[in-house]
Design an enzyme around this catalytic site. Sequence first.
Site, mmCIF file in Angstrom:
data_model
loop_
_atom_site.group_PDB
_atom_site.id
_atom_site.type_symbol
_atom_site.label_atom_id
_atom_site.label_comp_id
_atom_site.label_asym_id
_atom_site.label_seq_id
_atom_site.Cartn_x
_atom_site.Cartn_y
_atom_site.Cartn_z
ATOM 1 N N ARG A 105 -52.743 78.815 46.696
ATOM 2 C CA ARG A 105 -52.061 78.327 45.509
ATOM 3 C C ARG A 105 -51.188 77.183 46.024
ATOM 4 O O ARG A 105 -50.555 77.310 47.062
ATOM 5 C CB ARG A 105 -51.198 79.421 44.902
ATOM 6 C CG ARG A 105 -51.976 80.441 44.110
ATOM 7 C CD ARG A 105 -51.021 81.519 43.615
ATOM 8 N NE ARG A 105 -51.476 82.374 42.573
ATOM 9 C CZ ARG A 105 -52.540 83.173 42.592
ATOM 10 N NH1 ARG A 105 -53.324 83.164 43.623
ATOM 11 N NH2 ARG A 105 -52.841 83.957 41.588
ATOM 12 N N HIS B 242 -47.451 81.243 42.334
ATOM 13 C CA HIS B 242 -46.880 79.944 42.684
ATOM 14 C C HIS B 242 -45.378 80.027 42.947
ATOM 15 O O HIS B 242 -44.824 79.185 43.647
ATOM 16 C CB HIS B 242 -47.172 78.926 41.581
ATOM 17 C CG HIS B 242 -48.596 78.482 41.558
ATOM 18 N ND1 HIS B 242 -49.552 79.118 40.816
ATOM 19 C CD2 HIS B 242 -49.230 77.473 42.210
ATOM 20 C CE1 HIS B 242 -50.710 78.522 40.991
ATOM 21 N NE2 HIS B 242 -50.548 77.519 41.833
ATOM 22 N N SER C 165 -51.187 76.110 37.390
ATOM 23 C CA SER C 165 -50.192 77.153 37.628
ATOM 24 C C SER C 165 -49.684 77.645 36.279
ATOM 25 O O SER C 165 -49.305 76.836 35.429
ATOM 26 C CB SER C 165 -49.028 76.586 38.444
ATOM 27 O OG SER C 165 -47.927 77.454 38.403
ATOM 28 N N ARG C 166 -49.667 78.957 36.088
ATOM 29 C CA ARG C 166 -49.112 79.504 34.842
ATOM 30 C C ARG C 166 -47.605 79.276 34.781
ATOM 31 O O ARG C 166 -47.040 79.101 33.714
ATOM 32 C CB ARG C 166 -49.394 80.997 34.747
ATOM 33 C CG ARG C 166 -50.826 81.321 34.513
ATOM 34 C CD ARG C 166 -50.992 82.807 34.272
ATOM 35 N NE ARG C 166 -52.346 83.181 34.624
ATOM 36 C CZ ARG C 166 -52.700 84.375 35.011
ATOM 37 N NH1 ARG C 166 -51.799 85.330 35.115
ATOM 38 N NH2 ARG C 166 -53.950 84.642 35.306
ATOM 39 N N THR C 167 -46.972 79.288 35.930
ATOM 40 C CA THR C 167 -45.514 79.154 35.984
ATOM 41 C C THR C 167 -45.056 77.710 35.831
ATOM 42 O O THR C 167 -44.116 77.419 35.098
ATOM 43 C CB THR C 167 -44.982 79.703 37.320
ATOM 44 O OG1 THR C 167 -45.517 80.995 37.535
ATOM 45 C CG2 THR C 167 -43.469 79.782 37.319
#
Length: 140
Positions: free
Chosen positions: A42, A69, A110-112
């Site tokens: 990641r 992440h 990245s979801r974050t």
Amino acid sequence: MKMFKSLRLLPHIVSPFQKCYSTDLISLVGVPRVKITKGQNRYLLVNIHTHGFTKYGRVIVRGADVDNHLAVFDSILEELEPEGICAKILGGGRILNEAENKKIKIYGTSRTFGGADHTRTRNILQAWTTYKDFKITVKQ
């Protein structure tokens, strides 16, 4: 009289160079642009700068084989905070680093932190001496 007018301009000419070569900004040069591990990572694309000098930043790539992440971001902060360097996340994704085949695949988001500019990441990797001979593909 012309000489005095020219001397008044001197601080405006010298000031940008003084900022570029101050010791705070030199610490940015000491930060490696790329740190990724072999295998699937990641990664985060990060703009770093010295506190108060946001105009003079540098973009770096950091990746690790971790669960999310946020763990990559925590390792970035551990590396940079003692130096007094601030970090702004530009986005993230995944990197598949096949070092033995000299291939790298950049993909995902990245979801974050949202998606990174994978083309910019590829350009940074290609400029780094370790990865200049690698075949780097980008998938959006």
